[in-house]
Design an enzyme around this catalytic site. Structure first.
Site, short mmCIF file in Angstrom:
data_model
loop_
_atom_site.label_atom_id
_atom_site.label_comp_id
_atom_site.label_asym_id
_atom_site.label_seq_id
_atom_site.Cartn_x
_atom_site.Cartn_y
_atom_site.Cartn_z
N HIS A 298 -11.80 -6.37 8.47
CA HIS A 298 -12.16 -6.07 6.70
C HIS A 298 -13.30 -5.39 7.26
O HIS A 298 -14.39 -5.28 6.43
CB HIS A 298 -12.34 -7.24 5.76
CG HIS A 298 -11.23 -8.27 5.30
ND1 HIS A 298 -10.67 -9.06 6.18
CD2 HIS A 298 -10.18 -8.39 4.20
CE1 HIS A 298 -9.29 -9.46 5.49
NE2 HIS A 298 -9.45 -8.64 4.49
N GLU B 196 0.51 -1.18 -0.35
CA GLU B 196 -0.01 0.05 0.27
C GLU B 196 0.30 1.77 -0.02
O GLU B 196 0.63 2.11 -0.61
CB GLU B 196 -0.50 0.37 0.94
CG GLU B 196 -1.74 -0.81 1.03
CD GLU B 196 -1.88 -2.64 1.79
OE1 GLU B 196 -2.61 -3.66 0.77
OE2 GLU B 196 -0.88 -2.30 2.13
#
Length: 356
Positions: free
Chosen positions: A161, A91
């Site tokens: 998540h 990321e």
């Protein structure tokens, strides 16, 4: 994800019962277009962005085959691997690459697969993207950078998540934070973010990717940033939220109305810079304010809204500002129903605030 839902029919039914509306009157909005869900609206916005600007690029983990939520389906086939491409699982590298691409005058549309994994890119967003223009005295910038990230609960995501990290980025001058509530809003706001002259973090409510359906114009259109929308007018209390939480809050407003309580519901849409004037005008009318978001209550963006409104409307308030938010715990798995700011929690807070 689909297999988990199939193994959990009760969970799927509870998700589907979350009522969706994009309109101020509580009905499914007709915008004179094609009926589509939220992920399809995102996909259409990306198609338009790539079609209308040859210097726009889409990249991230697995975007080449459509992404885990299928938001980038068909892009690589139409625009080629030079403009739509996969990245390593890094990321920090994804955002860093996007900053450099945008600094060269391109439109860089970076995807972080889940907002929970945006933290490795935090330094790039906070210390590079947000300060790029400022540190150069506006000689150069990375305003063409848009970072997309699915956020929030999904019914089975657990610790890694399901998070809602928007408040971290609302503390950073130099970037914008935008969260849509519906397909129509998602398309119009995303196109505005991509074309804005500032780096933007665009959080997408993954709970609504397939559940939220409405008519969305197929043509190119944009919605204004930093402009809240009153989606339900009322006189007794003001409710403020964003993203998927709006549908839950609307259910609470409908139930409160049965008890004679008139609720005004506002979708903030842009969190930074946020539309203080619209919220202030509403609170001066109702005298009460309730804020709800999925993120933990402590340090959540609701606290900033509360502080600002108290400063601006202190003498007009009839009750303390109420916050109905996630708990100050890591996001749970089996205990998600206890963690979430549900309709009943919001309804209880509405009644308590009005009766204060």
């Amino acid at each position: 994800m689909v297999s988990i839902l199939r193994r959990s029919p009760k969970l799927l039914n509870s998700i589907c019962r979350r009522r969706f509306s994009a309109s101020s009157d509580g009905n499914l909005t007709s915008h004179g277009g094609k009926s589509m869900n939220l992920y399809s609206a995102i996909n259409q916005a990306l198609h338009i962005a790539l079609e209308t600007d040859p210097r726009s690029y889409v990249f991230g983990e697995d975007v080449g085959f459509g992404g885990v939520f299928r938001c980038t389906t068909g892009l690589v086939d139409r625009y080629g691997k030079d403009r739509v491409f996969n990245t390593p699982l890094c990321e920090q590298g994804i955002v860093g690459f996007g900053i450099g691409l945008a600094a060269m005058g391109n439109r860089a549309i970076a995807e972080i697969q889940f907002a929970d994994y945006i933290y490795p890119a935090f330094d790039q967003i906070v210390n590079e993207a947000a300060k790029f223009r400022y540190r150069s005295g506006n000689q150069f910038n990375c305003g063409g950078l848009t970072i997309r990230a699915p956020y929030g609960a999904v019914g089975h995501g657990g610790h890694y998540h399901s998070q809602s990290p928007e408040a971290f980025f609302c503390h950073v001058p130099g970037i914008k934070v935008v969260i849509p509530r519906s397909p129509y809003q998602a398309k119009g706001l995303l196109l505005s973010c991509i074309r804005d002259q500032n780096p933007v973090v665009f959080f997408e409510p993954k709970w609504l990717y397939r559940l939220a359906v409405e008519e969305v114009p197929e043509h190119d259109f944009m919605l204004p940033l930093s402009e809240a929308e009153v989606i339900r007018e009322g006189s007794d209390i003001t409710l403020v939220g964003w993203g998927a939480q709006l549908s839950v809050m609307e259910q609470a407003c409908i139930d409160a109305e049965k008890d004679g309580i008139s609720c005004e519901l506002i979708d903030l849409r842009t969190l930074i810079p946020w539309d203080k004037e619209t919220v202030e005008a509403s609170v001066k009318k109702t005298g009460r304010l309730l804020i709800s978001h999925e993120a933990p209550v402590t340090g959540g963006f609701g606290a900033e809204i509360s502080a600002s409104i108290v400063e601006r409307c202190f003498l007009r308030l009839e009750a303390p500002v109420s916050r109905v938010c996630g708990l100050d715990t890591p996001f749970p798995l089996v205990f998600e129903p206890f963690y979430m700011p549900t309709k009943n929690k919001i309804l209880d807070a509405i009644k308590a605030t009005v009766k204060y």
